[in-house]
Design a protein around this motif. Structure first.
Motif, PDB file in Angstrom:
ATOM      1  N   LEU A  17       0.827  -1.213   0.000  1.00 63.76           N
ATOM      2  CA  LEU A  17       0.000   0.000   0.000  1.00 63.76           C
ATOM      3  C   LEU A  17       0.858   1.258   0.000  1.00 63.76           C
ATOM      4  O   LEU A  17       0.540   2.237  -0.689  1.00 63.76           O
ATOM      5  N   ARG A  18       1.933   1.240   0.754  1.00 64.17           N
ATOM      6  CA  ARG A  18       2.809   2.411   0.825  1.00 64.17           C
ATOM      7  C   ARG A  18       3.361   2.747  -0.558  1.00 64.17           C
ATOM      8  O   ARG A  18       3.331   3.910  -0.994  1.00 64.17           O
ATOM      9  N   ILE A  19       3.841   1.743  -1.273  1.00 68.32           N
ATOM     10  CA  ILE A  19       4.398   1.977  -2.608  1.00 68.32           C
ATOM     11  C   ILE A  19       3.302   2.390  -3.581  1.00 68.32           C
ATOM     12  O   ILE A  19       3.477   3.319  -4.383  1.00 68.32           O
ATOM     13  N   PHE A  20       2.149   1.740  -3.499  1.00 69.68           N
ATOM     14  CA  PHE A  20       1.046   2.037  -4.413  1.00 69.68           C
ATOM     15  C   PHE A  20       0.620   3.501  -4.323  1.00 69.68           C
ATOM     16  O   PHE A  20       0.532   4.200  -5.338  1.00 69.68           O
ATOM     17  N   PHE A  21       0.372   3.971  -3.123  1.00 74.61           N
ATOM     18  CA  PHE A  21      -0.149   5.332  -2.976  1.00 74.61           C
ATOM     19  C   PHE A  21       0.924   6.390  -3.197  1.00 74.61           C
ATOM     20  O   PHE A  21       0.647   7.437  -3.784  1.00 74.61           O
ATOM     21  N   GLN A  22       2.157   6.114  -2.759  1.00 73.09           N
ATOM     22  CA  GLN A  22       3.208   7.093  -3.010  1.00 73.09           C
ATOM     23  C   GLN A  22       3.450   7.252  -4.506  1.00 73.09           C
ATOM     24  O   GLN A  22       3.576   8.364  -5.024  1.00 73.09           O
ATOM     25  N   LYS A  23       3.484   6.135  -5.220  1.00 75.26           N
ATOM     26  CA  LYS A  23       3.685   6.186  -6.667  1.00 75.26           C
ATOM     27  C   LYS A  23       2.523   6.901  -7.364  1.00 75.26           C
ATOM     28  O   LYS A  23       2.729   7.722  -8.258  1.00 75.26           O
ATOM     29  N   THR A  24       1.307   6.616  -6.944  1.00 75.54           N
ATOM     30  CA  THR A  24       0.129   7.247  -7.557  1.00 75.54           C
ATOM     31  C   THR A  24       0.183   8.757  -7.416  1.00 75.54           C
ATOM     32  O   THR A  24      -0.026   9.505  -8.388  1.00 75.54           O
ATOM     33  N   PHE A  25       0.491   9.252  -6.208  1.00 80.36           N
ATOM     34  CA  PHE A  25       0.547  10.699  -5.991  1.00 80.36           C
ATOM     35  C   PHE A  25       1.716  11.326  -6.753  1.00 80.36           C
ATOM     36  O   PHE A  25       1.593  12.438  -7.281  1.00 80.36           O
ATOM     37  N   ASN A  26       2.829  10.615  -6.833  1.00 82.54           N
ATOM     38  CA  ASN A  26       3.973  11.119  -7.598  1.00 82.54           C
ATOM     39  C   ASN A  26       3.614  11.269  -9.080  1.00 82.54           C
ATOM     40  O   ASN A  26       3.989  12.253  -9.719  1.00 82.54           O
ATOM     41  N   LEU A  27       2.905  10.284  -9.617  1.00 81.08           N
ATOM     42  CA  LEU A  27       2.536  10.306 -11.033  1.00 81.08           C
ATOM     43  C   LEU A  27       1.576  11.454 -11.338  1.00 81.08           C
ATOM     44  O   LEU A  27       1.721  12.144 -12.349  1.00 81.08           O
ATOM     45  N   ILE A  28       0.610  11.667 -10.454  1.00 76.33           N
ATOM     46  CA  ILE A  28      -0.358  12.754 -10.642  1.00 76.33           C
ATOM     47  C   ILE A  28       0.377  14.092 -10.749  1.00 76.33           C
ATOM     48  O   ILE A  28       0.086  14.918 -11.616  1.00 76.33           O
ATOM     49  N   SER A  29       1.339  14.272  -9.857  1.00 76.60           N
ATOM     50  CA  SER A  29       2.091  15.529  -9.824  1.00 76.60           C
ATOM     51  C   SER A  29       3.042  15.656 -11.014  1.00 76.60           C
ATOM     52  O   SER A  29       3.068  16.678 -11.698  1.00 76.60           O
ATOM     53  N   GLN A  30       3.803  14.605 -11.259  1.00 74.42           N
ATOM     54  CA  GLN A  30       4.854  14.660 -12.277  1.00 74.42           C
ATOM     55  C   GLN A  30       4.306  14.873 -13.686  1.00 74.42           C
ATOM     56  O   GLN A  30       4.888  15.608 -14.487  1.00 74.42           O
ATOM     57  N   TYR A  31       3.178  14.238 -13.995  1.00 68.85           N
ATOM     58  CA  TYR A  31       2.648  14.300 -15.363  1.00 68.85           C
ATOM     59  C   TYR A  31       1.427  15.209 -15.481  1.00 68.85           C
ATOM     60  O   TYR A  31       0.744  15.185 -16.500  1.00 68.85           O
ATOM     61  N   GLU A  32       1.202  16.016 -14.441  1.00 66.66           N
ATOM     62  CA  GLU A  32       0.104  16.988 -14.441  1.00 66.66           C
ATOM     63  C   GLU A  32      -1.199  16.332 -14.898  1.00 66.66           C
ATOM     64  O   GLU A  32      -1.887  16.792 -15.818  1.00 66.66           O
ATOM     65  N   VAL A  33      -1.521  15.236 -14.233  1.00 66.07           N
ATOM     66  CA  VAL A  33      -2.668  14.412 -14.594  1.00 66.07           C
ATOM     67  C   VAL A  33      -3.974  15.136 -14.247  1.00 66.07           C
ATOM     68  O   VAL A  33      -4.145  15.623 -13.128  1.00 66.07           O
ATOM     69  N   THR A  34      -4.875  15.205 -15.216  1.00 71.05           N
ATOM     70  CA  THR A  34      -6.181  15.820 -14.973  1.00 71.05           C
ATOM     71  C   THR A  34      -7.273  14.770 -14.774  1.00 71.05           C
ATOM     72  O   THR A  34      -8.276  15.026 -14.116  1.00 71.05           O
ATOM     73  N   HIS A  35      -7.070  13.588 -15.367  1.00 73.09           N
ATOM     74  CA  HIS A  35      -8.051  12.506 -15.279  1.00 73.09           C
ATOM     75  C   HIS A  35      -7.319  11.212 -14.934  1.00 73.09           C
ATOM     76  O   HIS A  35      -6.254  10.933 -15.487  1.00 73.09           O
ATOM     77  N   LEU A  36      -7.911  10.441 -14.031  1.00 79.05           N
ATOM     78  CA  LEU A  36      -7.213   9.265 -13.498  1.00 79.05           C
ATOM     79  C   LEU A  36      -8.188   8.130 -13.225  1.00 79.05           C
ATOM     80  O   LEU A  36      -9.288   8.346 -12.707  1.00 79.05           O
ATOM     81  N   ALA A  37      -7.764   6.919 -13.578  1.00 78.24           N
ATOM     82  CA  ALA A  37      -8.513   5.721 -13.194  1.00 78.24           C
ATOM     83  C   ALA A  37      -7.536   4.612 -12.840  1.00 78.24           C
ATOM     84  O   ALA A  37      -6.505   4.428 -13.502  1.00 78.24           O
ATOM     85  N   VAL A  38      -7.857   3.899 -11.772  1.00 82.00           N
ATOM     86  CA  VAL A  38      -7.137   2.673 -11.432  1.00 82.00           C
ATOM     87  C   VAL A  38      -7.975   1.518 -11.983  1.00 82.00           C
ATOM     88  O   VAL A  38      -9.158   1.401 -11.676  1.00 82.00           O
ATOM     89  N   VAL A  39      -7.366   0.719 -12.834  1.00 81.80           N
ATOM     90  CA  VAL A  39      -8.090  -0.351 -13.518  1.00 81.80           C
ATOM     91  C   VAL A  39      -7.710  -1.697 -12.906  1.00 81.80           C
ATOM     92  O   VAL A  39      -6.530  -2.005 -12.731  1.00 81.80           O
ATOM     93  N   TRP A  40      -8.734  -2.473 -12.580  1.00 79.48           N
ATOM     94  CA  TRP A  40      -8.511  -3.769 -11.924  1.00 79.48           C
ATOM     95  C   TRP A  40      -8.943  -4.928 -12.822  1.00 79.48           C
ATOM     96  O   TRP A  40      -9.890  -4.811 -13.589  1.00 79.48           O
ATOM     97  N   ASP A  41      -8.246  -6.042 -12.665  1.00 78.77           N
ATOM     98  CA  ASP A  41      -8.653  -7.290 -13.296  1.00 78.77           C
ATOM     99  C   ASP A  41      -9.860  -7.876 -12.572  1.00 78.77           C
ATOM    100  O   ASP A  41     -10.107  -7.571 -11.400  1.00 78.77           O
ATOM    101  N   VAL A  42     -10.583  -8.751 -13.276  1.00 80.64           N
ATOM    102  CA  VAL A  42     -11.563  -9.600 -12.615  1.00 80.64           C
ATOM    103  C   VAL A  42     -10.878 -10.937 -12.341  1.00 80.64           C
ATOM    104  O   VAL A  42      -9.739 -11.154 -12.747  1.00 80.64           O
ATOM    105  N   LYS A  43     -11.538 -11.847 -11.653  1.00 81.62           N
ATOM    106  CA  LYS A  43     -10.945 -13.149 -11.357  1.00 81.62           C
ATOM    107  C   LYS A  43     -10.596 -13.866 -12.653  1.00 81.62           C
ATOM    108  O   LYS A  43     -11.364 -13.862 -13.615  1.00 81.62           O
ATOM    109  N   LYS A  44      -9.421 -14.499 -12.664  1.00 87.38           N
ATOM    110  CA  LYS A  44      -8.913 -15.080 -13.911  1.00 87.38           C
ATOM    111  C   LYS A  44      -9.839 -16.147 -14.485  1.00 87.38           C
ATOM    112  O   LYS A  44      -9.888 -16.346 -15.700  1.00 87.38           O
TER     113      LYS A  44
END
Length: 293
Positions: free
Chosen positions: A43-70
């Motif tokens: 979780l620590r890596i996931f959220f830190q990376k997400t916030f870094n990406l938003i800032s670094q690439y000046e993201v205006t729209h964002l979605a986290v996409v998940w798989d369904v069960k294989k």
């Protein structure tokens, strides 16, 4: 909505890489967790990376996409061997997956999944829709090379590495492989993919797969011209003939679906970045995570 920036995060790719990078060589009791017993190493890596990406690439729209069960995907329902060799996930990773989804919902980051489709298909469909509407650039965050087939002048892939992220563009891909991004599907069809249990064409490896597609353009063209194959590929002729059926099935499995009809009415306005700061502070405090945002 012109000149906006969409970021599509392959959620489980990021979460699982964070988990395995910080759990390698450790026993379960050595993993970081909160005083309430919630594991937090991924979780620590996931959220830190997400916030870094938003800032670094000046993201205006964002979605986290998940798989369904294989076992519930369209590919698995048609071909039962697909991803059949994958082992069960660690319990500590599954726990963090559930927590991650709850936190994302709480702080207002949109999550997208579509029954029977894999995350790659959802990413492909949304990325193509975004670009067809000319909203702006789309970044895909994932280390999965299958996604190379989506690259275009408006779609780039962010690939995590030890020295930082690489922005892998359509131009980089063409310089590296000298084919179109769509032809990457044909290369993957010949090579197969052990992690997904995609057979490919047995006996055809990296030294021959790419040159074959560079010369003939597609899997179908190779088999149409198999009797007059360029002499430099004669050593592979028998293997190609014997592996034709498996290669064509592998192409079907490797191709990302970019027209999921359930997403036809998707509203990108719903993906505007608008993080609930108070909820974020509370969630990070609850998990005892010290993350910059």
């Amino acid at each position: 909505m012109k000149n906006q920036t969409l970021l599509l995060i392959d959620g489980f790719n990021l979460l699982s890489r964070g988990y395995f990078a910080t759990s390698y060589g450790k026993e379960l009791e050595q993993l970081t967790k909160s005083s309430k017993g919630v594991y937090t190493n991924a979780l620590r890596i996931f959220f830190q990376k997400t916030f870094n990406l938003i800032s670094q690439y000046e993201v205006t729209h964002l979605a986290v996409v998940w798989d369904v069960k294989k076992n519930e995907t369209t590919r698995r329902l048609k071909h039962d061997f697909y991803k059949a060799t994958r082992s069960d996930l660690p319990e500590a990773l599954i726990q963090q997956f559930e927590v991650c989804k709850d936190v994302l919902e709480s702080i207002g980051i949109q999550q997208v999944s579509v029954p029977s489709y894999e995350a790659d298909d959802v990413i492909g469909t949304l990325a193509k829709m975004w670009c067809s509407n000319e909203y702006g650039h789309c970044y895909i965050y994932s280390n999965d090379k299958d996604l190379y087939q989506l690259l275009s002048k408006n779609i780039s892939q962010l690939i995590g590495g030890k020295k930082g992220d690489i922005v892998y563009s359509f131009n980089h891909f063409q310089d590296d492989y000298h084919i179109t991004s769509e032809q990457w599907i044909d290369v993957k069809a010949l090579l197969g993919d052990k992690s997904d249990n995609i057979p490919g064409c047995p006996g055809i490896g990296e030294k021959s797969a790419l040159p074959l597609i560079q010369l003939y353009g597609s899997l179908e063209n190779i088999f149409e011209q198999i009797d007059v194959l360029d002499p430099k590929f004669n050593r592979y002729k028998k293997k190609l003939i014997e592996g034709q059926k498996l290669a064509l099935i592998s192409k079907e499995l490797s191709a990302i679906i970019c027209d999921i009809h359930e997403l036809n009415e998707f509203l990108f306005d719903d993906l505007q970045v608008n993080i609930e700061r108070n909820n974020l502070i509370a969630e990070l405090k609850e998990l005892e995570l010290n993350i910059k945002y």
